[in-house]
Design an enzyme around this catalytic site. Sequence first.
Site, PDB file in Angstrom:
ATOM      1  N   ASP A   1       1.708   0.888   0.523  1.00 33.95           N
ATOM      2  CA  ASP A   1       1.310   2.128  -0.166  1.00 33.95           C
ATOM      3  C   ASP A   1       0.961   3.235   0.834  1.00 33.95           C
ATOM      4  O   ASP A   1       1.485   4.346   0.761  1.00 33.95           O
ATOM      5  CB  ASP A   1       0.070   1.897  -1.055  1.00 33.95           C
ATOM      6  CG  ASP A   1       0.410   1.138  -2.317  1.00 33.95           C
ATOM      7  OD1 ASP A   1       1.469   0.491  -2.344  1.00 33.95           O
ATOM      8  OD2 ASP A   1      -0.389   1.183  -3.270  1.00 33.95           O
TER       9      ASP A   1
ATOM     10  N   ALA B   1      -2.992   7.706  -2.217  1.00 29.72           N
ATOM     11  CA  ALA B   1      -2.625   9.119  -2.311  1.00 29.72           C
ATOM     12  C   ALA B   1      -3.865  10.012  -2.219  1.00 29.72           C
ATOM     13  O   ALA B   1      -3.851  11.040  -1.535  1.00 29.72           O
ATOM     14  CB  ALA B   1      -1.880   9.387  -3.616  1.00 29.72           C
TER      15      ALA B   1
HETATM   16  O1  PMV Z   1       1.508  -3.319  -7.982  1.00 30.14           O
HETATM   17  P1  PMV Z   1       1.786  -2.795  -6.625  1.00 30.14           P
HETATM   18  O2  PMV Z   1       2.680  -1.594  -6.588  1.00 30.14           O
HETATM   19  O3  PMV Z   1       0.589  -2.677  -5.761  1.00 30.14           O
HETATM   20  O4  PMV Z   1       2.747  -3.877  -5.936  1.00 30.14           O
HETATM   21  C1  PMV Z   1       2.431  -5.214  -5.779  1.00 30.14           C
HETATM   22  C2  PMV Z   1       3.518  -5.810  -4.974  1.00 30.14           C
HETATM   23  C3  PMV Z   1       3.388  -7.304  -4.738  1.00 30.14           C
HETATM   24  O5  PMV Z   1       4.538  -7.670  -3.998  1.00 30.14           O
HETATM   25  C4  PMV Z   1       3.420  -8.062  -6.050  1.00 30.14           C
HETATM   26  C5  PMV Z   1       2.128  -7.665  -3.984  1.00 30.14           C
HETATM   27  C6  PMV Z   1       2.070  -7.165  -2.553  1.00 30.14           C
HETATM   28  O6  PMV Z   1       0.957  -7.173  -1.982  1.00 30.14           O
HETATM   29  O7  PMV Z   1       3.099  -6.839  -1.970  1.00 30.14           O
END
Ligand code: PMV
Length: 310
Positions: free
Chosen positions: A145, A104
Amino acid sequence: MICESACGKVILFGEHAVVYGRPALAVPLANLRARASIAARSERGILLRARDVGREYLLSEAAEEDALALITRLTLDLLGEHGNLEIAVESDIPVASGFGSGAAISVAIARALAAYFGEPLTGAQLAALAYETEKLHHGTPSGIDNTVIAFEQAVRFVRGKEITPFHIACPFPLVIANTGIPSLTKITVGEVRRAWENDRARYEGIFDRIGMIVEKAQEALAQGDNAQLGELMRRNQRELTAMGVSSPEIERLIDAATRAGAAGGKLSGGGRGGNVIVYPGNADPDRIRDALSDAGAASVIGTTVGAETP
Ligand code: PMV
């Protein structure tokens, strides 16, 4: 002065299984934002100010792995611009909480620079720029993200194959509670990997069932059939528990929300600590928030998923 912002994100369904090729759904958190402002500077050079941590330094003196410096350099290169500037950032998004705070901040800076020079960047360009800074934080980021945040859109994600927006017919409330326990996604991802290596058949079964939950959730959201969300979250959480990434604190928060009348909840992100998301269903979101705080949540945020950007 030019000011631009970017939202946070949260994973609704499919974490961990997504690492093994199953789909995941992530959504923007429109009311949690990072902001960047750009102003001309009378002295030479580009000054970076990270207001939340009280740091300020010149771009020319920033370390190679400094994320603010990297996104600034990459964006200026892409725009073919330079100048004497002051770039200030601040963010409401808690760091290292799975809300995409790094992406972000990157998107906010890139947007603000583009606006300052009057050359708006596309969502795809912003996502690609932010992906470069994600690599600093995560090594091999999945790309979820930067994509959700750059497009500020709900995204269905299949690693290495598909990043597509998905439709949410009826906006719905979501309550997000932090366990207060920091949890490094890298660690839980590594643990799941070892467990999968020891018992592939069992783990592939879990991932398949999560994949099916994600398909059902996407269909329900597209049809405005939000009544299914609670049950689907409960099922996804059962699979995450079977996978070994839940924790007593996560269970305690989900139980408290359920006792207060919530339709369902699950951990979101890497697990063990981090965040729990709760779909209130017919219950009053404020009641759920209070129940989560009383049960020891370090912080509780209410949001509406699928609503227009403020
Ligand atoms: O913690 P976050 O929102 O970055 O999510 C991690 C998600 C996982 O599936 C556990 C790992 C990934 O790289 O997708």
